[in-house]
Design an enzyme around this catalytic site. Structure first.
Site, PDB file in Angstrom:
ATOM      1  N   TRP A  20       0.809  -1.220   0.000  1.00 45.69           N
ATOM      2  CA  TRP A  20       0.000   0.000   0.000  1.00 45.69           C
ATOM      3  C   TRP A  20       0.843   1.272   0.000  1.00 45.69           C
ATOM      4  O   TRP A  20       1.848   1.361   0.701  1.00 45.69           O
ATOM      5  CB  TRP A  20      -0.872   0.012   1.261  1.00 45.69           C
ATOM      6  CG  TRP A  20      -1.579   1.308   1.473  1.00 45.69           C
ATOM      7  CD1 TRP A  20      -1.112   2.389   2.181  1.00 45.69           C
ATOM      8  CD2 TRP A  20      -2.854   1.693   0.954  1.00 45.69           C
ATOM      9  NE1 TRP A  20      -2.037   3.416   2.129  1.00 45.69           N
ATOM     10  CE2 TRP A  20      -3.107   3.013   1.387  1.00 45.69           C
ATOM     11  CE3 TRP A  20      -3.816   1.041   0.151  1.00 45.69           C
ATOM     12  CZ2 TRP A  20      -4.285   3.699   1.061  1.00 45.69           C
ATOM     13  CZ3 TRP A  20      -4.987   1.722  -0.169  1.00 45.69           C
ATOM     14  CH2 TRP A  20      -5.210   3.031   0.289  1.00 45.69           C
ATOM     15  N   ASP A  23      -0.167   9.112   0.560  1.00 47.29           N
ATOM     16  CA  ASP A  23       0.368  10.434   0.232  1.00 47.29           C
ATOM     17  C   ASP A  23       1.842  10.434  -0.178  1.00 47.29           C
ATOM     18  O   ASP A  23       2.652   9.744   0.438  1.00 47.29           O
ATOM     19  CB  ASP A  23       0.298  11.357   1.454  1.00 47.29           C
ATOM     20  CG  ASP A  23      -1.044  11.358   2.142  1.00 47.29           C
ATOM     21  OD1 ASP A  23      -2.002  10.811   1.580  1.00 47.29           O
ATOM     22  OD2 ASP A  23      -1.126  11.912   3.256  1.00 47.29           O
ATOM     23  N   GLN A  39       3.865   7.565   1.951  1.00 47.75           N
ATOM     24  CA  GLN A  39       3.187   6.823   3.003  1.00 47.75           C
ATOM     25  C   GLN A  39       3.112   5.385   2.525  1.00 47.75           C
ATOM     26  O   GLN A  39       2.566   5.102   1.454  1.00 47.75           O
ATOM     27  CB  GLN A  39       1.767   7.386   3.208  1.00 47.75           C
ATOM     28  CG  GLN A  39       1.731   8.706   3.924  1.00 47.75           C
ATOM     29  CD  GLN A  39       2.013   8.542   5.410  1.00 47.75           C
ATOM     30  OE1 GLN A  39       1.152   8.149   6.172  1.00 47.75           O
ATOM     31  NE2 GLN A  39       3.236   8.846   5.821  1.00 47.75           N
ATOM     32  N   TRP A  47      -4.000   0.016   3.903  1.00 51.25           N
ATOM     33  CA  TRP A  47      -3.415   1.048   4.755  1.00 51.25           C
ATOM     34  C   TRP A  47      -3.084   0.476   6.142  1.00 51.25           C
ATOM     35  O   TRP A  47      -3.866  -0.287   6.705  1.00 51.25           O
ATOM     36  CB  TRP A  47      -4.421   2.208   4.865  1.00 51.25           C
ATOM     37  CG  TRP A  47      -3.881   3.394   5.593  1.00 51.25           C
ATOM     38  CD1 TRP A  47      -3.230   4.456   5.031  1.00 51.25           C
ATOM     39  CD2 TRP A  47      -3.953   3.650   7.001  1.00 51.25           C
ATOM     40  NE1 TRP A  47      -2.880   5.349   6.012  1.00 51.25           N
ATOM     41  CE2 TRP A  47      -3.299   4.884   7.224  1.00 51.25           C
ATOM     42  CE3 TRP A  47      -4.471   2.952   8.087  1.00 51.25           C
ATOM     43  CZ2 TRP A  47      -3.181   5.450   8.499  1.00 51.25           C
ATOM     44  CZ3 TRP A  47      -4.346   3.514   9.352  1.00 51.25           C
ATOM     45  CH2 TRP A  47      -3.716   4.751   9.551  1.00 51.25           C
ATOM     46  N   PHE A  79       3.245   9.452   9.949  1.00 55.87           N
ATOM     47  CA  PHE A  79       2.275  10.039   9.026  1.00 55.87           C
ATOM     48  C   PHE A  79       2.961  11.078   8.131  1.00 55.87           C
ATOM     49  O   PHE A  79       4.159  11.282   8.194  1.00 55.87           O
ATOM     50  CB  PHE A  79       1.103  10.648   9.813  1.00 55.87           C
ATOM     51  CG  PHE A  79       0.015   9.650  10.146  1.00 55.87           C
ATOM     52  CD1 PHE A  79       0.244   8.287  10.165  1.00 55.87           C
ATOM     53  CD2 PHE A  79      -1.274  10.102  10.459  1.00 55.87           C
ATOM     54  CE1 PHE A  79      -0.771   7.371  10.471  1.00 55.87           C
ATOM     55  CE2 PHE A  79      -2.303   9.207  10.764  1.00 55.87           C
ATOM     56  CZ  PHE A  79      -2.052   7.841  10.773  1.00 55.87           C
ATOM     57  N   ARG A 151      -1.626  17.428  12.126  1.00 56.13           N
ATOM     58  CA  ARG A 151      -0.657  16.620  11.358  1.00 56.13           C
ATOM     59  C   ARG A 151      -0.250  17.257  10.037  1.00 56.13           C
ATOM     60  O   ARG A 151      -0.710  18.310   9.669  1.00 56.13           O
ATOM     61  CB  ARG A 151      -1.235  15.229  11.100  1.00 56.13           C
ATOM     62  CG  ARG A 151      -2.504  15.187  10.255  1.00 56.13           C
ATOM     63  CD  ARG A 151      -3.017  13.744  10.204  1.00 56.13           C
ATOM     64  NE  ARG A 151      -4.217  13.606   9.412  1.00 56.13           N
ATOM     65  CZ  ARG A 151      -5.452  13.849   9.875  1.00 56.13           C
ATOM     66  NH1 ARG A 151      -5.637  14.298  11.116  1.00 56.13           N
ATOM     67  NH2 ARG A 151      -6.507  13.668   9.092  1.00 56.13           N
ATOM     68  N   ASP A 152       0.656  16.540   9.352  1.00 55.24           N
ATOM     69  CA  ASP A 152       1.090  16.817   7.978  1.00 55.24           C
ATOM     70  C   ASP A 152       1.878  18.126   7.845  1.00 55.24           C
ATOM     71  O   ASP A 152       1.535  19.007   7.046  1.00 55.24           O
ATOM     72  CB  ASP A 152      -0.120  16.824   7.006  1.00 55.24           C
ATOM     73  CG  ASP A 152      -0.972  15.581   7.131  1.00 55.24           C
ATOM     74  OD1 ASP A 152      -0.453  14.553   7.595  1.00 55.24           O
ATOM     75  OD2 ASP A 152      -2.173  15.637   6.779  1.00 55.24           O
ATOM     76  N   GLU A 199      -6.252  18.484   6.014  1.00 53.89           N
ATOM     77  CA  GLU A 199      -5.048  17.664   5.864  1.00 53.89           C
ATOM     78  C   GLU A 199      -4.036  18.263   4.875  1.00 53.89           C
ATOM     79  O   GLU A 199      -4.341  19.178   4.127  1.00 53.89           O
ATOM     80  CB  GLU A 199      -5.408  16.232   5.424  1.00 53.89           C
ATOM     81  CG  GLU A 199      -6.449  15.561   6.310  1.00 53.89           C
ATOM     82  CD  GLU A 199      -6.716  14.102   5.923  1.00 53.89           C
ATOM     83  OE1 GLU A 199      -6.783  13.794   4.733  1.00 53.89           O
ATOM     84  OE2 GLU A 199      -6.860  13.276   6.846  1.00 53.89           O
TER      85      GLU A 199
HETATM   86  C1  FRU Z   1      -4.046  12.045   3.997  1.00 56.18           C
HETATM   87  C2  FRU Z   1      -3.685  11.457   5.360  1.00 56.18           C
HETATM   88  C3  FRU Z   1      -2.846  12.408   6.156  1.00 56.18           C
HETATM   89  C4  FRU Z   1      -2.108  11.482   7.075  1.00 56.18           C
HETATM   90  C5  FRU Z   1      -1.850  10.301   6.201  1.00 56.18           C
HETATM   91  C6  FRU Z   1      -1.841   8.979   6.906  1.00 56.18           C
HETATM   92  O1  FRU Z   1      -4.325  11.068   3.049  1.00 56.18           O
HETATM   93  O2  FRU Z   1      -4.862  11.085   6.044  1.00 56.18           O
HETATM   94  O3  FRU Z   1      -3.585  13.408   6.805  1.00 56.18           O
HETATM   95  O4  FRU Z   1      -0.928  12.053   7.578  1.00 56.18           O
HETATM   96  O5  FRU Z   1      -2.862  10.302   5.214  1.00 56.18           O
HETATM   97  O6  FRU Z   1      -1.475   7.939   6.063  1.00 56.18           O
END
Ligand code: FRU
Length: 465
Positions: A20, A23, A39, A47, A79, A151-152, A199
């Site tokens: 999998w 992002d 990711q 996931w 993440f 996050r992110d 996000e």
């Molecule tokens: C967006 C998200 C992010 C997070 C990541 C986790 O697709 O949900 O906000 O950091 O994917 O995999």
């Protein structure tokens, strides 16, 4: 089925060898290498166990997947986040002659047994060997928990104020910016709200119509909605409403590359083609083809435009070109032609026709003159005629159709599962005659089959069914 040549393996869009992905993360350019972290689930086709996978490319087309870069720890699974080159060694991590690469990511506390009870915080890891090995900063996290599943982090160097700026997703449609001299100590600068986005923020400055004396800042959320505005290093002042950039069914969490050399100067973006399906494949999910972003003045105001990066020409094979042909209802100029991997560019004057379009493997990219809309695989985008014409660029890969209209004014990245036996192509007019001003069909080679990359293309074991 050989690895990288499976029925539903995109041939010039990035996919991980196995398992999998979602992002794109940590996009940065250093010494002629584009880094793409992703990711990734090292343990499964769905996931989970979020870890940063890693690939590098000299040209954004040919990718070599490297070892995983950042693994989960007691603070959480890893993440999304971003990457920068710390040219001035502001964090003091540099040990040798190479500049330090720094990744800034979310420690997603509570998403694994090891991190039970921990909140979501922001952490950093660095590399002194061009990204081949990564060390987590011992003082992690560098930014504590603020709210929800914050996050992110997207980090950039703000030259005028000589400091780092981080855009961070907080909750709902809310984000905040932070500033730091050294990537370790962060102070909150301002808050930003954007309708229709959550996000994965991005923040960058672009010239308007190519004029370096006239720039706007773009603030971006994962859905592809963006704000244009001014940013002085502390406050972001929106100068537009939330604008839409994506009309396809499969595009999410796009990010742009940091540290592309100034002599190149492009702002290049790649997105996760969320919700694509890959039955029977050893991998799950793919990226879009990288696009160059520009700001151009349109009758509606300044808008982001996206066009596939010119490096797509690196995999060009045969080119077929037509000029000035009549499109008559019921006739197909491309009768008998087939294609699987294509970069197709058309300029069409609908003239007396009610609709015109291109067919690829049984699917239509269809332009309806009365409503001035183009539709592809179930989604629709506005595309006004310009001087009585439309311009389309279509990238066809094994599992995707990416449509760009009027030089990237609209883009529609969409996944599909074509009938492997149907490779037919067509161009058509309905309800009257149209004029095909020009049509270029560039056949593309698989990006996985280049000898320099055979280490990737040929390496065992096969994960396929
Ligand atoms: C967006 C998200 C992010 C997070 C990541 C986790 O697709 O949900 O906000 O950091 O994917 O995999």
């Amino acid at each position: 089925m050989a690895l990288y040549d499976e029925t539903y393996r995109p041939q010039f869009h990035f996919t991980p060898k196995t398992n999998w992905t979602n992002d794109p993360n940590g996009l940065m350019c250093y010494k002629g290498e584009y880094h793409l972290f992703l990711q990734h689930n090292p343990h499964g086709i769905n996931w989970g166990h979020m870890t940063w996978g890693h690939a590098v490319s000299p040209d954004l087309v040919h990718w070599t997947q490297l070892d995983h870069a950042i693994y989960p720890d007691g603070l959480g699974t890893i993440f999304s986040g971003s990457g920068v080159v710390d040219w001035n060694n502001t964090a003091g991590f540099q040990t040798g002659d190479e500049a330090v690469l720094v990744c800034i990511y979310t420690s997603a506390g509570g998403t694994s047994p090891e991190s039970e009870g921990q909140p979501f915080t922001q952490s950093i890891a660095y590399s002194n060997d061009r990204g081949r090995t990564w060390t987590k900063h011992e003082g992690n996290p560098v930014l504590g928990h603020i709210v929800g599943s914050n996050r992110d982090p997207k980090v950039l160097w703000h030259e005028p104020t000589q400091r780092w700026v981080m855009a961070l997703f907080l909750d709902g449609n809310d984000y905040a910016f932070f500033g730091s001299p050294d990537l370790k100590d962060w102070t909150r600068l301002c808050d930003v709200h954007i309708e229709g986005a959550s996000e994965c923020p991005d923040l960058f400055e672009l010239p308007v119509d190519g004029d370096p004396a006239n720039t706007k800042w773009v603030f971006w959320g994962a859905s592809g909605n963006y704000l244009l505005g001014a940013f002085d290093g502390t406050a972001f002042t929106p100068e537009s409403e939330s604008l839409r950039s994506n009309w396809g069914a499969n595009s999410y969490a796009a990010q742009t590359w940091s540290d592309i050399p100034p002599e190149d100067g492009r702002r290049i973006q790649i997105a996760w083609m969320a919700k694509g399906e890959y039955p029977g494949m050893p991998f799950n999910q793919q990226m879009t083809f990288p696009v160059e972003l520009t700001l151009r003045t349109t009758p509606d105001g300044i808008r982001l435009h996206k066009t596939p990066v010119r490096e797509i020409e690196n995999i060009r094979d045969e080119s077929l070109i037509w000029h000035d042909a009549a499109l008559t209802p019921g006739a197909n100029l491309l009768e008998g032609l087939e294609g699987e991997l294509l970069d197709l560019r058309a300029e069409i004057e609908p003239a007396g026709a009610a609709a015109v379009g291109i067919t690829l493997r049984g699917e239509r990219v269809h332009y309806d003159v009365a409503s001035a809309t183009v539709s592809s695989l179930g989604t629709e985008a506005p595309l006004p005629l310009e001087d009585g014409r439309i311009r389309l660029q279509i990238l066809l890969d094994r599992t995707t159709v990416e449509v760009f209209g009027n030089d990237g004014a609209i883009s529609m990245p969409t996944c599909f599962l074509p009938d492997p036996a149907d490779r037919g192509l067509g161009v058509y007019a309905e309800g009257g005659e149209a004029r095909l001003v020009s049509l270029e069909i560039h056949r593309l080679r698989s990006a996985w089959r280049r000898t320099e990359h055979s280490a990737v293309a040929l390496s065992p074991p096969r994960g396929g069914p």
